[in-house]
Design a protein around this motif. Structure first.
Motif, PDB file in Angstrom:
ATOM      1  N   ARG A  57      52.736  41.768  46.075  1.00  0.00           N
ATOM      2  CA  ARG A  57      51.472  41.023  46.065  1.00  0.00           C
ATOM      3  C   ARG A  57      50.757  41.296  47.381  1.00  0.00           C
ATOM      4  O   ARG A  57      51.095  40.695  48.416  1.00  0.00           O
TER       5      ARG A  57
ATOM      6  N   ASP B 199      46.487  41.831  35.074  1.00  0.00           N
ATOM      7  CA  ASP B 199      46.889  42.823  36.086  1.00  0.00           C
ATOM      8  C   ASP B 199      47.311  44.137  35.427  1.00  0.00           C
ATOM      9  O   ASP B 199      47.018  45.225  35.936  1.00  0.00           O
TER      10      ASP B 199
ATOM     11  N   ARG C 120      38.633  43.278  42.219  1.00  0.00           N
ATOM     12  CA  ARG C 120      37.981  42.143  41.536  1.00  0.00           C
ATOM     13  C   ARG C 120      37.012  42.636  40.454  1.00  0.00           C
ATOM     14  O   ARG C 120      36.831  41.975  39.433  1.00  0.00           O
TER      15      ARG C 120
ATOM     16  N   GLY D 160      46.363  35.755  39.821  1.00  0.00           N
ATOM     17  CA  GLY D 160      46.181  34.477  40.494  1.00  0.00           C
ATOM     18  C   GLY D 160      44.802  34.214  41.075  1.00  0.00           C
ATOM     19  O   GLY D 160      44.458  33.072  41.360  1.00  0.00           O
TER      20      GLY D 160
ATOM     21  N   ARG E 286      43.082  27.809  47.232  1.00  0.00           N
ATOM     22  CA  ARG E 286      42.919  28.159  45.816  1.00  0.00           C
ATOM     23  C   ARG E 286      42.897  26.932  44.897  1.00  0.00           C
ATOM     24  O   ARG E 286      42.368  26.989  43.784  1.00  0.00           O
TER      25      ARG E 286
ATOM     26  N   LYS F 253      53.301  32.978  35.394  1.00  0.00           N
ATOM     27  CA  LYS F 253      52.328  33.167  34.303  1.00  0.00           C
ATOM     28  C   LYS F 253      52.783  34.242  33.305  1.00  0.00           C
ATOM     29  O   LYS F 253      52.713  34.038  32.096  1.00  0.00           O
TER      30      LYS F 253
HETATM   31  C1  S3P Z   1      46.214  37.967  43.135  1.00  0.00           C
HETATM   32  C2  S3P Z   1      47.286  37.759  42.271  1.00  0.00           C
HETATM   33  C3  S3P Z   1      48.031  38.873  41.652  1.00  0.00           C
HETATM   34  C4  S3P Z   1      47.135  40.103  41.516  1.00  0.00           C
HETATM   35  C5  S3P Z   1      46.551  40.456  42.851  1.00  0.00           C
HETATM   36  C6  S3P Z   1      45.718  39.326  43.459  1.00  0.00           C
HETATM   37  C7  S3P Z   1      45.533  36.798  43.721  1.00  0.00           C
HETATM   38  O1  S3P Z   1      48.485  38.493  40.358  1.00  0.00           O
HETATM   39  O2  S3P Z   1      46.119  39.885  40.584  1.00  0.00           O
HETATM   40  O3  S3P Z   1      47.620  40.803  43.703  1.00  0.00           O
HETATM   41  O4  S3P Z   1      44.414  36.963  44.259  1.00  0.00           O
HETATM   42  O5  S3P Z   1      46.089  35.678  43.668  1.00  0.00           O
HETATM   43  P1  S3P Z   1      49.721  37.479  40.106  1.00  0.00           P
HETATM   44  O6  S3P Z   1      49.176  36.083  40.222  1.00  0.00           O
HETATM   45  O7  S3P Z   1      50.155  37.785  38.715  1.00  0.00           O
HETATM   46  O8  S3P Z   1      50.761  37.766  41.122  1.00  0.00           O
END
Ligand code: S3P
Length: 181
Positions: free
Chosen positions: A119, A35, A59, A81, A137, A16
């Motif tokens: 992550r 992020d 969140r 994500g 997801r 992304k």
């Molecule tokens: C998350 C994805 C991460 C980040 C966090 C949680 C998720 O972002 O927001 O670690 O819940 O899938 P990326 O998708 O950019 O890695």
């Protein structure tokens, strides 16, 4: 008037942020990475927020970052994500954004994550656990998406061009609405 934000969603390691950077350069829009906004607000990394304050705190910060991002025009927004799990986030983003789901499979996640950790939700997870998380997801990505972009095994530049073309077509159609997604 058509929507002016390009929004990228998908699982961790879908590309992304990389694709978002290319799209921003192609379109002249500003790249916003939620992020990065969260890290700036918290004054620490996503991993530190998860470890010290918990996912709930992350969140909450993410919701605030999404609300701010969604309210501004002419941007490429690269989401974390998990952002689209919250239907309020999706509603806000859709008001002025077309949502593109960069779809990858868990083999691709495993390949990409080997070179780039950081992550917290994947730390210590084996391949089967990662696959289960991705599968859990999928419904959120599909529900949120206006367009599904098959991203596995493809170059970021190729993906950026496909998205740019789709977005421009919507503009010239005077739509910006969901089509075939
Ligand atoms: C998350 C994805 C991460 C980040 C966090 C949680 C998720 O972002 O927001 O670690 O819940 O899938 P990326 O998708 O950019 O890695």
């Amino acid at each position: 008037m058509g929507k002016t934000n390009i929004v990228l969603t998908g699982f961790m390691y879908a590309g992304k942020t990389t694709v978002g950077g290319l799209l921003a350069a192609m379109t002249g829009k500003r790249l916003i990475d939620t992020d990065t906004l969260v890290e700036r607000d918290a004054g620490k990394s996503v991993s530190e927020i998860f470890a010290e304050d918990g996912e709930g705190r992350f969140r909450k910060l993410e919701r605030e970052a999404v609300a701010r991002a969604a309210a501004a025009p002419d941007q490429v927004i690269a989401l974390g994500g998990g952002a689209v799990i919250d239907p309020g986030n999706v509603d806000r983003l859709k008001a002025n954004g077309v949502l593109y789901y960069l779809k990858i499979d868990s083999d691709e996640v495993a390949r990409r994550s080997a070179n780039s950790p950081g992550r917290p939700l994947l730390e210590g997870k084996d391949a089967a656990q990662t696959r289960r998380l991705l599968e859990s997801r999928e419904e959120y990505y599909l529900r949120a998406a206006d367009v599904i972009v098959e991203a596995a095994g493809r170059e970021p530049a190729d993906l950026a061009e496909e998205i740019d073309r789709d977005f421009n077509r919507r503009k010239t159609d005077g739509q910006g609405e969901v089509r075939g997604g």
